[in-house]
Write a protein that holds these residues in place. Structure first.
Motif, PDB file in Angstrom:
ATOM      1  N   LEU A 177       0.831  -1.204   0.000  1.00  0.00           N
ATOM      2  CA  LEU A 177       0.000   0.000   0.000  1.00  0.00           C
ATOM      3  C   LEU A 177       0.868   1.257   0.000  1.00  0.00           C
ATOM      4  O   LEU A 177       0.575   2.224  -0.705  1.00  0.00           O
ATOM      5  CB  LEU A 177      -0.929   0.008   1.215  1.00  0.00           C
ATOM      6  CG  LEU A 177      -2.094  -0.968   1.192  1.00  0.00           C
ATOM      7  CD1 LEU A 177      -2.842  -0.932   2.530  1.00  0.00           C
ATOM      8  CD2 LEU A 177      -3.042  -0.662   0.052  1.00  0.00           C
ATOM      9  N   GLN A 178       1.925   1.206   0.788  1.00  0.00           N
ATOM     10  CA  GLN A 178       2.840   2.351   0.847  1.00  0.00           C
ATOM     11  C   GLN A 178       3.467   2.597  -0.520  1.00  0.00           C
ATOM     12  O   GLN A 178       3.539   3.729  -0.992  1.00  0.00           O
ATOM     13  CB  GLN A 178       3.933   2.103   1.891  1.00  0.00           C
ATOM     14  CG  GLN A 178       4.943   3.235   1.984  1.00  0.00           C
ATOM     15  CD  GLN A 178       6.087   2.907   2.914  1.00  0.00           C
ATOM     16  OE1 GLN A 178       6.447   1.745   3.077  1.00  0.00           O
ATOM     17  NE2 GLN A 178       6.666   3.923   3.512  1.00  0.00           N
ATOM     18  N   GLU A 179       3.892   1.542  -1.192  1.00  0.00           N
ATOM     19  CA  GLU A 179       4.505   1.681  -2.504  1.00  0.00           C
ATOM     20  C   GLU A 179       3.519   2.218  -3.530  1.00  0.00           C
ATOM     21  O   GLU A 179       3.861   3.063  -4.348  1.00  0.00           O
ATOM     22  CB  GLU A 179       5.089   0.347  -2.965  1.00  0.00           C
ATOM     23  CG  GLU A 179       6.324  -0.066  -2.202  1.00  0.00           C
ATOM     24  CD  GLU A 179       6.796  -1.468  -2.541  1.00  0.00           C
ATOM     25  OE1 GLU A 179       6.072  -2.210  -3.251  1.00  0.00           O
ATOM     26  OE2 GLU A 179       7.890  -1.827  -2.080  1.00  0.00           O
ATOM     27  N   SER A 180       2.275   1.736  -3.481  1.00  0.00           N
ATOM     28  CA  SER A 180       1.293   2.218  -4.455  1.00  0.00           C
ATOM     29  C   SER A 180       0.871   3.654  -4.155  1.00  0.00           C
ATOM     30  O   SER A 180       0.602   4.430  -5.069  1.00  0.00           O
ATOM     31  CB  SER A 180       0.076   1.296  -4.499  1.00  0.00           C
ATOM     32  OG  SER A 180      -0.652   1.378  -3.295  1.00  0.00           O
ATOM     33  N   GLU A 181       0.829   4.016  -2.880  1.00  0.00           N
ATOM     34  CA  GLU A 181       0.416   5.365  -2.497  1.00  0.00           C
ATOM     35  C   GLU A 181       1.515   6.402  -2.750  1.00  0.00           C
ATOM     36  O   GLU A 181       1.259   7.491  -3.214  1.00  0.00           O
ATOM     37  CB  GLU A 181       0.021   5.376  -1.017  1.00  0.00           C
ATOM     38  CG  GLU A 181      -0.448   6.712  -0.493  1.00  0.00           C
ATOM     39  CD  GLU A 181      -1.826   7.108  -0.981  1.00  0.00           C
ATOM     40  OE1 GLU A 181      -2.127   8.313  -0.947  1.00  0.00           O
ATOM     41  OE2 GLU A 181      -2.597   6.229  -1.400  1.00  0.00           O
ATOM     42  N   TYR A 182       2.745   6.032  -2.439  1.00  0.00           N
ATOM     43  CA  TYR A 182       3.839   7.004  -2.498  1.00  0.00           C
ATOM     44  C   TYR A 182       4.857   6.713  -3.593  1.00  0.00           C
ATOM     45  O   TYR A 182       5.860   7.399  -3.693  1.00  0.00           O
ATOM     46  CB  TYR A 182       4.552   7.076  -1.142  1.00  0.00           C
ATOM     47  CG  TYR A 182       3.631   7.522  -0.038  1.00  0.00           C
ATOM     48  CD1 TYR A 182       3.182   8.837   0.030  1.00  0.00           C
ATOM     49  CD2 TYR A 182       3.186   6.626   0.931  1.00  0.00           C
ATOM     50  CE1 TYR A 182       2.332   9.249   1.032  1.00  0.00           C
ATOM     51  CE2 TYR A 182       2.334   7.030   1.945  1.00  0.00           C
ATOM     52  CZ  TYR A 182       1.910   8.340   1.985  1.00  0.00           C
ATOM     53  OH  TYR A 182       1.068   8.747   2.967  1.00  0.00           O
ATOM     54  N   GLY A 183       4.622   5.682  -4.365  1.00  0.00           N
ATOM     55  CA  GLY A 183       5.517   5.395  -5.485  1.00  0.00           C
ATOM     56  C   GLY A 183       6.888   4.873  -5.086  1.00  0.00           C
ATOM     57  O   GLY A 183       7.870   5.139  -5.747  1.00  0.00           O
TER      58      GLY A 183
END
Length: 127
Positions: free
Chosen positions: A114-120
Motif C-alpha cells: 500500500l505504501q509503494e502504491s500510495e507514495y511510489g
C-alpha cells in the motif's frame, strides 16, 4: 491443553477449585487425548468448512483455483484442522513453524505494498 496436544497424544487438564460443596472444594484433574479433543472440536471445524463454498463463490473461485492453503494462527497447529483442510481441498495445507506470526507478517507485507502504491516507492517517515 490445546498447545500441548499439538506435539503429544494427550495432555493433562487441571482446573482447581472448579466448585465446592459441603465437603469442601472440588477440583478437575483429567487427561485429554488428542482424539477426544478432535472429537470435541469437530462441530466447529465442520461449521468452518461449511463456509468454504460460500467464500469461494463470493470470490468467484472454485477449489481448482486454490494452489496452496496457508494455515495461520493457533488453530494451524491442530492436526484435525490440517486434516480437514487437506480432505476438503484435496491438498495438504502449509503449516509454518510459527503460525501465530503469519498474519502479522502478511499485514506488514500488505502495508508495504500500500505504501509503494500510495507514495511510489520508498518513503521515510520522521517522528
Amino acid at each position: 491443553a490445546k498447545a500441548e496436544l499439538c506435539s503429544s497424544l494427550s495432555a493433562p487438564v487441571s482446573l482447581p477449585f472448579i466448585t465446592a460443596d459441603g465437603t469442601g472444594p472440588k477440583h478437575l484433574d483429567v487427561s485429554l487425548s488428542r482424539s477426544k479433543y478432535s472429537q470435541i472440536i469437530e462441530p466447529v471445524i465442520s461449521a468452518l468448512l461449511n463456509e468454504l463454498p460460500v467464500a469461494l463463490s463470493d470470490a468467484n473461485l472454485t477449489k481448482a483455483h486454490i494452489d496452496q492453503v496457508l494455515l495461520v494462527g493457533g488453530a494451524a497447529r491442530i492436526a484435525a484442522v490440517a486434516d480437514a483442510v487437506a480432505t476438503t481441498l484435496g491438498r495438504p495445507a502449509l503449516r509454518p513453524s510459527r503460525p501465530e506470526e503469519a498474519a502479522a507478517v502478511g499485514a506488514a507485507i500488505h502495508a508495504r505494498r500500500l505504501q509503494e502504491s500510495e507514495y511510489g516507492g520508498e518513503r521515510t517517515f520522521n517522528a
